[in-house]
Design a protein around this motif. Structure first.
Motif, PDB file in Angstrom:
ATOM      1  N   LEU A  70       0.849  -1.190   0.000  1.00 34.07           N
ATOM      2  CA  LEU A  70       0.000   0.000   0.000  1.00 34.07           C
ATOM      3  C   LEU A  70       0.884   1.239   0.000  1.00 34.07           C
ATOM      4  O   LEU A  70       1.410   1.651   1.033  1.00 34.07           O
ATOM      5  CB  LEU A  70      -0.919  -0.003   1.225  1.00 34.07           C
ATOM      6  CG  LEU A  70      -1.812  -1.233   1.396  1.00 34.07           C
ATOM      7  CD1 LEU A  70      -2.648  -1.112   2.669  1.00 34.07           C
ATOM      8  CD2 LEU A  70      -2.708  -1.432   0.178  1.00 34.07           C
ATOM      9  N   HIS A  77      -4.537   4.582   4.570  1.00 32.34           N
ATOM     10  CA  HIS A  77      -3.844   3.355   4.969  1.00 32.34           C
ATOM     11  C   HIS A  77      -4.720   2.390   5.753  1.00 32.34           C
ATOM     12  O   HIS A  77      -4.739   1.188   5.478  1.00 32.34           O
ATOM     13  CB  HIS A  77      -2.610   3.702   5.810  1.00 32.34           C
ATOM     14  CG  HIS A  77      -1.485   4.272   5.007  1.00 32.34           C
ATOM     15  ND1 HIS A  77      -0.328   4.751   5.575  1.00 32.34           N
ATOM     16  CD2 HIS A  77      -1.331   4.438   3.662  1.00 32.34           C
ATOM     17  CE1 HIS A  77       0.484   5.187   4.639  1.00 32.34           C
ATOM     18  NE2 HIS A  77      -0.105   5.015   3.477  1.00 32.34           N
ATOM     19  N   ALA A  81      -5.722  -1.180   4.441  1.00 33.25           N
ATOM     20  CA  ALA A  81      -5.143  -2.323   5.154  1.00 33.25           C
ATOM     21  C   ALA A  81      -6.239  -3.277   5.604  1.00 33.25           C
ATOM     22  O   ALA A  81      -6.103  -4.506   5.482  1.00 33.25           O
ATOM     23  CB  ALA A  81      -4.327  -1.836   6.346  1.00 33.25           C
ATOM     24  N   ARG A  82      -7.309  -2.725   6.123  1.00 31.97           N
ATOM     25  CA  ARG A  82      -8.439  -3.556   6.548  1.00 31.97           C
ATOM     26  C   ARG A  82      -9.010  -4.339   5.358  1.00 31.97           C
ATOM     27  O   ARG A  82      -9.282  -5.546   5.459  1.00 31.97           O
ATOM     28  CB  ARG A  82      -9.505  -2.662   7.169  1.00 31.97           C
ATOM     29  CG  ARG A  82     -10.681  -3.402   7.782  1.00 31.97           C
ATOM     30  CD  ARG A  82     -11.648  -2.422   8.435  1.00 31.97           C
ATOM     31  NE  ARG A  82     -12.716  -3.123   9.107  1.00 31.97           N
ATOM     32  CZ  ARG A  82     -13.801  -3.607   8.505  1.00 31.97           C
ATOM     33  NH1 ARG A  82     -13.953  -3.445   7.198  1.00 31.97           N
ATOM     34  NH2 ARG A  82     -14.726  -4.251   9.201  1.00 31.97           N
ATOM     35  N   VAL A  92       0.685  -7.739   4.201  1.00 36.87           N
ATOM     36  CA  VAL A  92       0.362  -6.384   3.756  1.00 36.87           C
ATOM     37  C   VAL A  92       1.455  -5.449   4.250  1.00 36.87           C
ATOM     38  O   VAL A  92       1.714  -5.372   5.451  1.00 36.87           O
ATOM     39  CB  VAL A  92      -1.012  -5.929   4.287  1.00 36.87           C
ATOM     40  CG1 VAL A  92      -1.319  -4.511   3.815  1.00 36.87           C
ATOM     41  CG2 VAL A  92      -2.103  -6.898   3.833  1.00 36.87           C
ATOM     42  N   VAL A  94       2.409  -1.545   4.397  1.00 31.33           N
ATOM     43  CA  VAL A  94       1.863  -0.208   4.228  1.00 31.33           C
ATOM     44  C   VAL A  94       2.989   0.807   4.387  1.00 31.33           C
ATOM     45  O   VAL A  94       3.876   0.639   5.230  1.00 31.33           O
ATOM     46  CB  VAL A  94       0.721   0.047   5.239  1.00 31.33           C
ATOM     47  CG1 VAL A  94       1.208  -0.074   6.675  1.00 31.33           C
ATOM     48  CG2 VAL A  94       0.078   1.402   5.021  1.00 31.33           C
ATOM     49  N   ILE A  98       1.900   4.440   9.526  1.00 32.59           N
ATOM     50  CA  ILE A  98       0.732   3.587   9.362  1.00 32.59           C
ATOM     51  C   ILE A  98      -0.555   4.396   9.444  1.00 32.59           C
ATOM     52  O   ILE A  98      -1.528   4.108   8.751  1.00 32.59           O
ATOM     53  CB  ILE A  98       0.733   2.438  10.396  1.00 32.59           C
ATOM     54  CG1 ILE A  98      -0.339   1.405  10.049  1.00 32.59           C
ATOM     55  CG2 ILE A  98       0.609   2.951  11.823  1.00 32.59           C
ATOM     56  CD1 ILE A  98      -0.245   0.135  10.854  1.00 32.59           C
ATOM     57  N   LEU A 124       0.377  -7.658   9.028  1.00 31.69           N
ATOM     58  CA  LEU A 124       0.419  -6.232   8.688  1.00 31.69           C
ATOM     59  C   LEU A 124       1.777  -5.642   9.077  1.00 31.69           C
ATOM     60  O   LEU A 124       2.189  -5.715  10.234  1.00 31.69           O
ATOM     61  CB  LEU A 124      -0.711  -5.486   9.393  1.00 31.69           C
ATOM     62  CG  LEU A 124      -0.837  -3.986   9.081  1.00 31.69           C
ATOM     63  CD1 LEU A 124      -1.033  -3.754   7.586  1.00 31.69           C
ATOM     64  CD2 LEU A 124      -1.993  -3.373   9.874  1.00 31.69           C
ATOM     65  N   THR A 126       4.762  -2.274   8.355  1.00 33.23           N
ATOM     66  CA  THR A 126       4.914  -0.865   7.977  1.00 33.23           C
ATOM     67  C   THR A 126       6.340  -0.625   7.476  1.00 33.23           C
ATOM     68  O   THR A 126       7.305  -1.087   8.080  1.00 33.23           O
ATOM     69  CB  THR A 126       4.611   0.055   9.164  1.00 33.23           C
ATOM     70  OG1 THR A 126       3.272  -0.182   9.608  1.00 33.23           O
ATOM     71  CG2 THR A 126       4.734   1.523   8.772  1.00 33.23           C
TER      72      THR A 126
END
Length: 319
Positions: A70, A77, A81-82, A92, A94, A98, A124, A126
């Motif tokens: 992302l 974000h 992300a969700r 994922v 990002v 974040i 997730l 970052t």
């Protein structure tokens, strides 16, 4: 991760060029699709042109990526992300930060918002890319290898970017110098210390400059970080100094040149340079992706680190 990692890239702005350059170097990566609502088609990649979509949901209806990147504006974000966590089984990544919104960040941690299978803590990540800069890795290994030097007691860091030249556009894109650079400084120094709280914050020039202080722990002792950021310059310049007062050692880092040295009084203890042939952000993202695509990604990429950094970054300083 799979032998060949299928990647979906969401957002085709400036930072996406660095992601594309580093991904193209890796033989274990295939760019399966791109997403950007503002572009009719995506970029070329290794002589081909991956499928392009205007929305992530549309892409995930067709593809089963192993990694979703992302690279979109910060205020998108959390929702993206969700959507990525719920609509795929992919890791994922990002872009940093974040989130600028702590309430939105809290929704990522809320079981009522995201079920357990979303696996926020396991999937997730970052892109705290400054933590992977070569001079930072060198300094972290040097200090870790010399416990006799004692704790880091003071950090002084100054990040200057020439965004004054772009006027109001800089505020629209980056928010303020602290919003933009503070995350880089805090995430980078987690290589050396554990931040506990923001103790002061003074933004001037409408947010174009900032002077912030933070408390940290290092080898059982308490220290202070002094973090300066400013857009009032014509060129980019970023540098830091870590002082270990008990031993008199200072470690100086030039993040623009990706160089550093350690000294004690008049004695040069060690030095680090580079060959000058690698773009600075590529030098950051190569080791970042190597870690991300491994079996055990570096904790500085993980959700816990991102949430902790975000809360310190946005804390209300005490008087």
């Amino acid at each position: 991760m799979a032998d060949v990692v299928r990647v979906g890239l969401v957002g085709l702005g400036v930072i996406a060029r660095t992601h594309l350059a580093v991904l193209a170097e890796r033989a274990d990566v295939e760019l399966e699709f791109t997403v950007d609502p503002g572009q009719e088609e995506g970029p070329g990649f290794r002589g081909g042109r991956p499928a392009h979509y205007r929305g992530l949901a549309e892409a995930l209806a067709v593809h089963r990526p192993d990694l979703i990147v992302l690279a979109t504006p910060t205020d998108t974000h959390v929702e993206l992300a969700r959507e990525a966590l719920l609509g795929s089984t992919a890791r994922v990544l990002v872009e940093k930060p974040i989130s600028h919104d702590l309430a939105a960040l809290a929704r990522l941690e809320d079981p009522a918002e995201l079920p357990e299978q979303a696996d926020v803590h396991g999937r997730l990540f970052t892109a705290h890319h400054f933590a992977f800069s070569p001079e930072v890795a060198w300094a972290a290994a040097l200090i870790a290898g010399h416990p006799e030097w004692g704790p880091v007691t003071t950090i002084t860091s100054a990040f200057h970017d020439p965004y004054v030249l772009t006027g109001e556009a800089a505020f629209a894109v980056y928010g303020s110098s602290w919003v933009d650079s503070g995350v880089n400084q805090l995430s980078m120094f987690t290589r050396f210390v554990e931040f506990t709280e923001l103790t002061g914050a003074r933004l001037t020039d409408g947010g174009a400059t900032a002077w912030c202080t933070a408390e940290f722990r290092s080898r059982g002792a308490t220290g202070t970080a002094r973090l300066r950021s400013s857009w009032l310059t014509g060129i980019s310049s970023k540098g830091s100094c870590l002082a270990l007062a008990g031993s008199g050692v200072e470690v100086w880092l030039d993040h623009t040149a990706m160089t550093g040295f350690a000294a004690r009084g008049g004695e040069l203890l060690d030095a680090f340079g580079n060959d000058g042939r690698t773009d600075r952000k590529v030098a950051h993202y190569r080791p970042l992706y190597a870690s991300l695509l491994s079996d055990r990604p570096d904790p500085v990429l993980g959700f816990e680190a991102a949430a902790r950094i975000a809360r310190i970054h946005h804390a209300v300083p005490r008087d």
